[in-house]
Design a protein around this motif. Structure first.
Motif, mmCIF file in Angstrom:
data_model
loop_
_atom_site.group_PDB
_atom_site.id
_atom_site.type_symbol
_atom_site.label_atom_id
_atom_site.label_comp_id
_atom_site.label_asym_id
_atom_site.label_seq_id
_atom_site.Cartn_x
_atom_site.Cartn_y
_atom_site.Cartn_z
ATOM 1 N N GLN A 1 0.918 -1.072 0.036
ATOM 2 C CA GLN A 1 -0.099 0.024 -0.054
ATOM 3 C C GLN A 1 0.798 1.157 0.193
ATOM 4 O OE1 GLN A 1 -3.391 -0.140 -0.057
ATOM 5 N NE2 GLN A 1 -3.600 2.189 -0.208
ATOM 6 N N HIS A 2 2.020 1.109 0.752
ATOM 7 C CA HIS A 2 2.783 2.399 1.067
ATOM 8 C C HIS A 2 3.497 2.580 -0.584
ATOM 9 C CE1 HIS A 2 6.319 4.781 2.127
ATOM 10 N NE2 HIS A 2 6.942 3.873 1.779
ATOM 11 N N VAL A 3 3.938 1.554 -0.978
ATOM 12 C CA VAL A 3 4.657 1.768 -2.364
ATOM 13 C C VAL A 3 3.967 2.168 -3.481
ATOM 14 C CG1 VAL A 3 6.226 0.500 -4.081
ATOM 15 C CG2 VAL A 3 6.659 0.179 -1.650
ATOM 16 N N THR A 4 2.810 1.574 -3.665
ATOM 17 C CA THR A 4 1.725 1.816 -4.645
ATOM 18 C C THR A 4 1.489 3.279 -4.319
ATOM 19 O OG1 THR A 4 0.047 0.835 -3.605
ATOM 20 C CG2 THR A 4 1.406 -0.443 -5.356
ATOM 21 N N ASN A 5 1.048 3.636 -3.258
ATOM 22 C CA ASN A 5 0.574 5.141 -3.003
ATOM 23 C C ASN A 5 1.463 6.135 -3.362
ATOM 24 O OD1 ASN A 5 -1.971 4.176 -2.012
ATOM 25 N ND2 ASN A 5 -1.846 4.374 -0.019
ATOM 26 N N GLY A 6 2.733 5.700 -2.865
ATOM 27 C CA GLY A 6 3.859 6.802 -3.294
ATOM 28 C C GLY A 6 3.938 6.996 -4.651
ATOM 29 N N LEU A 7 4.017 5.736 -5.456
ATOM 30 C CA LEU A 7 4.069 5.867 -6.988
ATOM 31 C C LEU A 7 3.075 6.919 -7.512
ATOM 32 C CD1 LEU A 7 5.589 2.067 -7.795
ATOM 33 C CD2 LEU A 7 6.689 4.471 -8.211
ATOM 34 N N GLU A 8 1.779 6.504 -7.036
ATOM 35 C CA GLU A 8 0.591 6.978 -7.575
ATOM 36 C C GLU A 8 0.576 8.686 -7.275
ATOM 37 O OE1 GLU A 8 -2.359 3.235 -7.453
ATOM 38 O OE2 GLU A 8 -2.743 4.884 -6.262
ATOM 39 N N THR A 9 1.282 8.981 -6.071
ATOM 40 C CA THR A 9 0.952 10.468 -5.527
ATOM 41 C C THR A 9 2.379 11.109 -6.248
ATOM 42 O OG1 THR A 9 0.128 9.754 -3.463
ATOM 43 C CG2 THR A 9 1.069 11.903 -3.553
ATOM 44 N N PHE A 10 3.374 10.570 -6.080
ATOM 45 C CA PHE A 10 4.634 11.305 -6.803
ATOM 46 C C PHE A 10 5.323 10.694 -7.814
ATOM 47 C CE2 PHE A 10 4.379 11.432 -1.786
ATOM 48 C CZ PHE A 10 4.203 12.995 -1.767
ATOM 49 N N SER A 11 4.591 10.833 -8.828
ATOM 50 C CA SER A 11 4.981 10.270 -10.182
ATOM 51 C C SER A 11 4.528 11.205 -11.319
ATOM 52 C CB SER A 11 5.101 8.878 -10.567
ATOM 53 O OG SER A 11 5.401 7.881 -9.764
ATOM 54 N N VAL A 12 5.098 11.279 -12.327
ATOM 55 C CA VAL A 12 4.425 11.878 -13.783
ATOM 56 C C VAL A 12 4.006 10.530 -14.355
ATOM 57 C CG1 VAL A 12 4.668 12.567 -15.991
ATOM 58 C CG2 VAL A 12 6.033 13.852 -14.115
ATOM 59 N N HIS A 13 2.658 10.491 -14.562
ATOM 60 C CA HIS A 13 2.043 9.132 -15.126
ATOM 61 C C HIS A 13 2.268 9.270 -16.617
ATOM 62 C CE1 HIS A 13 0.615 8.068 -11.170
ATOM 63 N NE2 HIS A 13 0.156 9.277 -10.896
ATOM 64 N N THR A 14 3.279 8.537 -16.817
ATOM 65 C CA THR A 14 3.680 8.184 -18.270
ATOM 66 C C THR A 14 2.625 7.335 -18.964
ATOM 67 O OG1 THR A 14 5.223 6.676 -17.678
ATOM 68 C CG2 THR A 14 6.150 8.765 -18.160
ATOM 69 N N PRO A 15 2.119 6.484 -18.434
ATOM 70 C CA PRO A 15 1.057 5.507 -18.932
ATOM 71 C C PRO A 15 -0.240 6.314 -19.133
ATOM 72 C CG PRO A 15 1.877 4.497 -16.937
ATOM 73 C CD PRO A 15 2.326 6.034 -17.011
ATOM 74 N N HIS A 16 -0.571 7.630 -18.745
ATOM 75 C CA HIS A 16 -1.919 8.529 -18.988
ATOM 76 C C HIS A 16 -1.956 8.788 -20.433
ATOM 77 C CE1 HIS A 16 -4.468 11.516 -18.398
ATOM 78 N NE2 HIS A 16 -4.743 11.408 -17.013
ATOM 79 N N PRO A 17 -3.241 8.651 -21.272
ATOM 80 C CA PRO A 17 -3.489 8.795 -22.467
ATOM 81 C C PRO A 17 -3.153 10.427 -22.859
ATOM 82 C CG PRO A 17 -5.602 8.391 -21.141
ATOM 83 C CD PRO A 17 -4.329 8.088 -20.213
ATOM 84 N N LYS A 18 -3.216 11.387 -21.629
ATOM 85 C CA LYS A 18 -2.911 12.587 -22.131
ATOM 86 C C LYS A 18 -1.348 12.875 -21.477
ATOM 87 C CE LYS A 18 -5.986 16.064 -21.596
ATOM 88 N NZ LYS A 18 -7.040 16.641 -21.013
ATOM 89 N N TYR A 19 -0.380 12.051 -21.423
ATOM 90 C CA TYR A 19 0.820 12.218 -21.601
ATOM 91 C C TYR A 19 1.436 12.539 -22.734
ATOM 92 C CZ TYR A 19 5.667 11.516 -20.548
ATOM 93 O OH TYR A 19 7.259 11.766 -20.732
ATOM 94 N N PHE A 20 1.629 13.812 -23.145
ATOM 95 C CA PHE A 20 2.165 14.022 -24.426
ATOM 96 C C PHE A 20 3.598 14.489 -24.391
ATOM 97 C CE2 PHE A 20 -2.449 14.996 -24.395
ATOM 98 C CZ PHE A 20 -2.742 14.184 -25.735
ATOM 99 N N GLY A 21 4.401 13.686 -23.639
ATOM 100 C CA GLY A 21 5.808 14.213 -23.275
ATOM 101 C C GLY A 21 6.704 13.512 -24.287
ATOM 102 N N LEU A 22 8.005 12.962 -23.446
ATOM 103 C CA LEU A 22 9.029 12.366 -23.820
ATOM 104 C C LEU A 22 8.750 10.931 -24.407
ATOM 105 C CD1 LEU A 22 11.575 13.667 -21.434
ATOM 106 C CD2 LEU A 22 10.689 14.594 -23.749
ATOM 107 N N PHE A 23 9.724 10.037 -24.856
ATOM 108 C CA PHE A 23 8.990 9.016 -25.476
ATOM 109 C C PHE A 23 8.937 7.898 -24.223
ATOM 110 C CE2 PHE A 23 12.280 10.595 -28.875
ATOM 111 C CZ PHE A 23 11.013 11.185 -29.609
ATOM 112 N N ASN A 24 7.972 8.208 -23.284
ATOM 113 C CA ASN A 24 7.869 7.072 -22.422
ATOM 114 C C ASN A 24 6.460 6.455 -22.426
ATOM 115 O OD1 ASN A 24 10.242 7.801 -20.935
ATOM 116 N ND2 ASN A 24 9.463 9.832 -20.549
ATOM 117 N N PRO A 25 6.094 5.412 -23.099
ATOM 118 C CA PRO A 25 4.652 5.058 -23.396
ATOM 119 C C PRO A 25 4.097 4.294 -22.255
ATOM 120 C CG PRO A 25 6.403 3.597 -24.555
ATOM 121 C CD PRO A 25 6.896 4.580 -23.812
#
Length: 472
Positions: free
Chosen positions: A62-86
């Motif tokens: 729970q701690h690790v997944t909450n940390g990743l969800e709260t403190f990450s740029v969500h590159t899998p997001h369909p509105k991530y138009f950033g670098l080459f991180n699919p």
């Protein structure tokens, strides 16, 4: 054993993990695209005091997944138009789980013959896709930086027969690397690592089409003081990080052949175009190269880091990395195989190639062609919508990388930054700013196979709203 848990506990733990991961995977679009970068808050969230005796698995997960969800740029997001991180495809995710469980050691063929042969098969498949003949060679790497480093080491060992033994101390002239001013900075890093130094990496200016200027390149070659310097390699980029531009690979090949110079193509991103009959012609000339870098973790949508180094010279990897030991397994000595540890920078090797192999088993080459064509189509849709809404496209590529600006604010360096800050603060979309000829532009790339017209329309709307507010 405490590390194993019993069968019942393992099932319970996996159920907790899969529930968390499934929730994230199925609802990624509901998360903010980017976090609040509060370093104190992030560090305070780490459970340092619990590292002594440990905590219950469910609490730890729970701690690790909450940390990743709260403190990450969500590159899998369909509105991530950033670098080459699919977004990772599901086959790749399962492949990582399988690899972690079986944990094969690919340093020696006899320890993991199935895994090594899988990677050999995929190398041959890609060599064929890129137009190399059946004698081509290659190896999986941890990323494009390692692949580009491998290319530079191969070029050195090809040009200097005793380089493996004497290194740079045995060189009579300083080897020079030529690349575009838009080439990836891993080239400079590779020069630092191999010991020639990044001062010997010569960045060639780009044309109005943002490609390496081959006329200036030829001029620089002609001006090279041959009493001090010797050209080592020329690097063409197929899909630059900033603008998605593909250099004139045919022209670069001709220059290399004429001057007996190693020709490397950094196709870390754009190499994916080889899987599409529509886009493949953009890479014409890549088949004439001495080596290629390709990142499967970009356009093939498999988890980090999954890269491939290919070479048309089937003896050079062995010449560069071959070594003998007393302690490595000898069971395969009489077989016609190549020991992986003699073929790569890596020694201990993870089963990197399974992410590609399982993805191909799930989706096939045809599935990949459809996906890549879809993303290219979305890139063109983004361009069309931007133009219709009064934005100006600043790059020219068939790859889904779009750099754009407002004509009346092109010289206003504050404009893109202020607009971008407002968009990122809302956390609905993620894009970046990239300078073209010193002028900052917005950069949006279609990296997600789930991105549709809907997400693009929403991005355009966000940009238009912030532009209107900027004018007030």
């Amino acid at each position: 054993m405490q590390f194993d848990f019993d069968n019942k506990q393992r099932k319970e733990i996996l159920e907790i993990v899969f529930e968390k991961l499934e929730n994230y995977y199925s609802s990624t679009q509901d998360f903010k695209t980017n976090p609040d970068l509060n370093i104190n808050k992030i560090r305070e969230s780490l459970l340092t005091t619990d590292l002594v005796n440990g905590i219950k698995p469910e609490k730890a997960i729970q701690h690790v997944t909450n940390g990743l969800e709260t403190f990450s740029v969500h590159t899998p997001h369909p509105k991530y138009f950033g670098l080459f991180n699919p977004r990772s495809n599901y086959a790749g995710i399962i492949a990582d789980l399988i690899t972690a469980t079986y944990n094969p050691q690919l340093a020696a063929w006899s320890h993991a013959p199935f895994a090594v042969e899988v990677e050999e098969l995929i190398i041959r498949e890609f060599a064929n896709k890129f137009g190399y003949d059946k004698n081509a060679d290659g190896v999986f790497t941890t990323g494009g930086a390692e692949a580009n480093l491998t290319a530079m080491l191969c070029a050195l060992n090809h040009k200097y027969q005793n380089f493996a033994k004497d290194g740079v101390f045995g060189l009579d002239k300083k080897p020079v690397v030529f690349c575009s001013a838009e080439a990836h900075h891993s080239i400079q890093k590779a020069a630092k690592v191999v010991g020639i130094g990044y001062n010997l990496v010569k960045s060639i200016p780009i044309t109005d089409e943002l490609k390496l200027d081959t006329e200036i390149l030829q001029q620089k070659l002609n001006e090279l003081d041959s009493s001090i310097y010797a050209p080592l390699m020329i690097i063409g980029t197929a899909g630059t990080t900033g603008t998605g531009t593909i250099d004139e690979l045919n022209q670069l090949s001709s220059i290399c052949k004429k001057n007996n110079i190693w020709f490397h193509v950094d196709a870390a991103y754009g190499g994916g175009a080889i899987l599409s009959q529509d886009l493949k012609p953009q890479l014409t000339g890549i088949e004439k190269s001495d080596s290629i870098t390709f990142d499967a973790h970009k356009w093939m949508s498999v988890p980090m880091g999954t890269s491939i180094f290919l070479t048309s010279r089937n003896d050079i990897l062995g010449k560069t990395f071959r070594i003998t030991t007393e302690y490595m397994p000898k069971e395969a000595d009489k077989l016609t195989i190549t020991e992986p540890f003699t073929h790569s920078i890596q020694w201990s090797r993870r089963f990197i190639g399974l992410k590609v192999y399982l993805s191909l088993l799930f989706y096939g080459w045809q599935g990949y062609e459809q996906t890549i064509n879809h993303q290219a189509k979305m890139g063109q849709y983004l361009k069309n919508q931007l133009i219709e809404n009064g934005w100006k496209i600043k790059n020219n590529t068939d790859l889904p990388v779009v750099c754009f600006a407002k004509s009346e604010f092109e010289t206003d360096s504050n404009f893109p930054k202020e607009i971008l800050d407002k968009v990122l603060a809302k956390g609905k979309s993620w894009l970046s700013v990239y300078p073209i000829n010193g002028i900052p532009t917005f950069r949006a790339c279609i990296t997600n196979y789930n991105t549709t017209e809907k997400e693009i329309d929403e991005l355009i709307n966000e940009l238009n709203i912030e532009f209107t507010n900027y004018l007030k």
